[in-house]
Scaffold this active site. Structure first.
Site, PDB file in Angstrom:
ATOM      1  N   CYS A 131       0.840  -1.200   0.000  1.00 25.06           N
ATOM      2  CA  CYS A 131       0.000   0.000   0.000  1.00 25.06           C
ATOM      3  C   CYS A 131       0.875   1.250   0.000  1.00 25.06           C
ATOM      4  CB  CYS A 131      -0.931  -0.012   1.218  1.00 25.06           C
ATOM      5  SG  CYS A 131      -2.001   1.442   1.331  1.00 25.06           S
ATOM      6  N   CYS A 134      -0.360   4.065   2.246  1.00 24.20           N
ATOM      7  CA  CYS A 134      -0.179   3.768   3.669  1.00 24.20           C
ATOM      8  C   CYS A 134       1.264   3.998   4.107  1.00 24.20           C
ATOM      9  CB  CYS A 134      -0.542   2.314   3.969  1.00 24.20           C
ATOM     10  SG  CYS A 134      -2.203   1.811   3.508  1.00 24.20           S
ATOM     11  N   ASP A 135       2.218   3.536   3.289  1.00 27.56           N
ATOM     12  CA  ASP A 135       3.602   3.438   3.735  1.00 27.56           C
ATOM     13  C   ASP A 135       4.584   4.302   2.960  1.00 27.56           C
ATOM     14  OD1 ASP A 135       2.745   1.483   5.544  1.00 27.56           O
ATOM     15  OD2 ASP A 135       3.006  -0.117   4.088  1.00 27.56           O
TER      16      ASP A 135
END
Length: 300
Positions: A131, A134-135
Site C-alpha cells: 500500500c 499507507c507506507d
C-alpha cells in the site's frame, strides 16, 4: 437467533460490532484467522485520524478490546456458507458450528496478492509494502520500486514519485493494463524509470530489504536492483468464495454494494475492502462498519 452476524474481524467488522452493540443488538462476529485483518502486521500507521503513530497490532487490539467490552461475541471459525432471507432468518454455517441471524454484515475483506517469494513475510514492513498511500511516507528521499502494470501500480508510482528520489516500475510485459492517461503521465515524470519484460525472482537483505533480483521474460540476463523498498501492486483477492452466489459479486469477486453498504439481498450488508469501492483504507473500512451496522439496526 442473533440480531446481527458479522463475517470478519478486521477494522470494518469490529467497527460494525461496536456500533451494533452500542445500539443494544445481539452480535456474533465470525473470524477465520485472527482479529485485525490486513493491518495487524503493519509496524506503523500514520494516516488514521487521532493517532500520530500507532502499530497495526495496537490499533487492531484496541478496537477488538472495545468490541469485547461492549459485549460482542466471537466465533473463531471459517464460514463456509450463508443461506436464508430477511423474512425467514439467515443461517451461517462454518467448519465447526451453525448459527442464525436476522441480518448479516459481510466484512471478510480482501487479501493482497503476494509474490510468494522467500523472505517476503520477513520483510513486510521492512521494505516490502502492499500500500503506497499507507507506507510511502516512510521512504521519503529513498529509492523504491513498484511491481505491477495496472492502474494501482501506476497510481502508486506517480504518488511515490513525489516522495522518493527514484521510482522503478517493474512489469512482466512491455504493455500495460493501466489506463493510457496514467501511463503517459508516469512516462513524463523524470524520476520514474520503467523496467519492462522483467519479474521479481528473489529478495535480498538481512534485517530488511536491500535489493531484488530481476529475471528477464525475453531471455536477457538476470540483474540485481538495489532499492530501499518494494511496493507490490499485482492486485487483491477478495475473500468471497464462501458466498457461492448468495449475493451479487462483480467479475473480480468483490461484493456489489454502494456507500449505504446494502447488497442485492435484503438484510445483508457489505463493509470494508471486500465490497466494490474506490478507496480501501482504514478510514473507509471504519466508515463502512459504522454505516452497515446503523443500517442493519434501522432495518431491525
Amino acid at each position: 437467533m442473533k440480531d446481527i452476524i458479522i463475517i470478519g474481524a478486521g477494522t470494518a467488522g469490529l467497527t460494525a460490532a461496536i456500533y451494533a452493540r452500542r445500539a443494544g443488538k445481539d452480535v456474533l462476529v465470525y473470524e477465520g484467522e485472527t482479529y485485525g485483518g490486513q493491518i495487524l502486521p503493519t509496524p506503523e500507521i500514520e494516516n488514521f485520524p487521532g493517532f500520530k503513530r500507532i502499530s497495526g497490532y495496537e490499533f487492531a487490539t484496541a478496537i477488538y478490546e472495545q468490541a469485547i467490552e461492549l459485549g460482542a461475541s466471537f466465533e473463531y471459525d471459517q464460514v463456509t456458507s450463508i443461506s436464508g432471507s430477511f423474512e425467514e432468518g439467515f443461517t451461517v454455517k462454518s467448519e465447526f458450528s451453525e448459527n442464525q441471524a436476522r441480518t448479516i454484515i459481510l466484512a471478510s475483506g480482501a487479501r493482497n496478492r503476494h509474490l510468494n517469494l522467500p523472505l517476503e513475510e520477513k520483510f513486510l514492513g521492512r521494505g516490502i509494502s502492499y500500500c503506497a498511500t499507507c507506507d510511502g511516507a516512510f521512504f521519503k528521499g529513498k529509492t523504491v520500486a513498484v511491481n505491477g502494470g495496472g492502474n494501482t501500480a501506476f497510481e502508486d508510482a506517480i504518488y511515490l514519485s513525489n516522495l522518493c528520489s527514484k521510482v522503478y516500475l517493474i512489469h512482466r510485459r512491455d504493455g500495460f493494463r493501466a489506463e493510457q492517461a496514467l501511463v503517459e503521465k508516469a512516462k513524463n515524470i523524470p524520476n520514474i524509470e520503467f523496467l519492462t519484460n522483467r519479474t521479481v525472482s528473489s529478495l535480498n537483505g538481512t534485517t530488511q530489504l536491500e535489493s531484488i533480483i530481476l529475471e528477464s521474460t525475453i531471455g536477457e540476463p538476470a540483474s540485481e536492483l538495489v532499492i530501499d523498498g518494494l511496493f507490490v501492486a499485482i492486485g487483491q483477492t477478495p475473500s468471497s468464495d464462501y458466498l457461492n452466489g448468495f449475493v451479487n459479486i462483480d467479475a473480480a469477486g468483490y461484493i456489489v454494494a454502494g456507500e449505504d453498504c446494502k447488497t442485492s439481498v435484503d438484510g445483508v450488508f457489505a463493509a470494508g475492502d471486500g465490497r466494490t469501492k474506490a478507496l480501501r483504507q482504514l478510514t473507509t473500512a471504519a466508515s463502512d462498519g459504522a454505516i452497515s451496522a446503523v443500517n442493519a439496526c434501522a432495518l431491525l
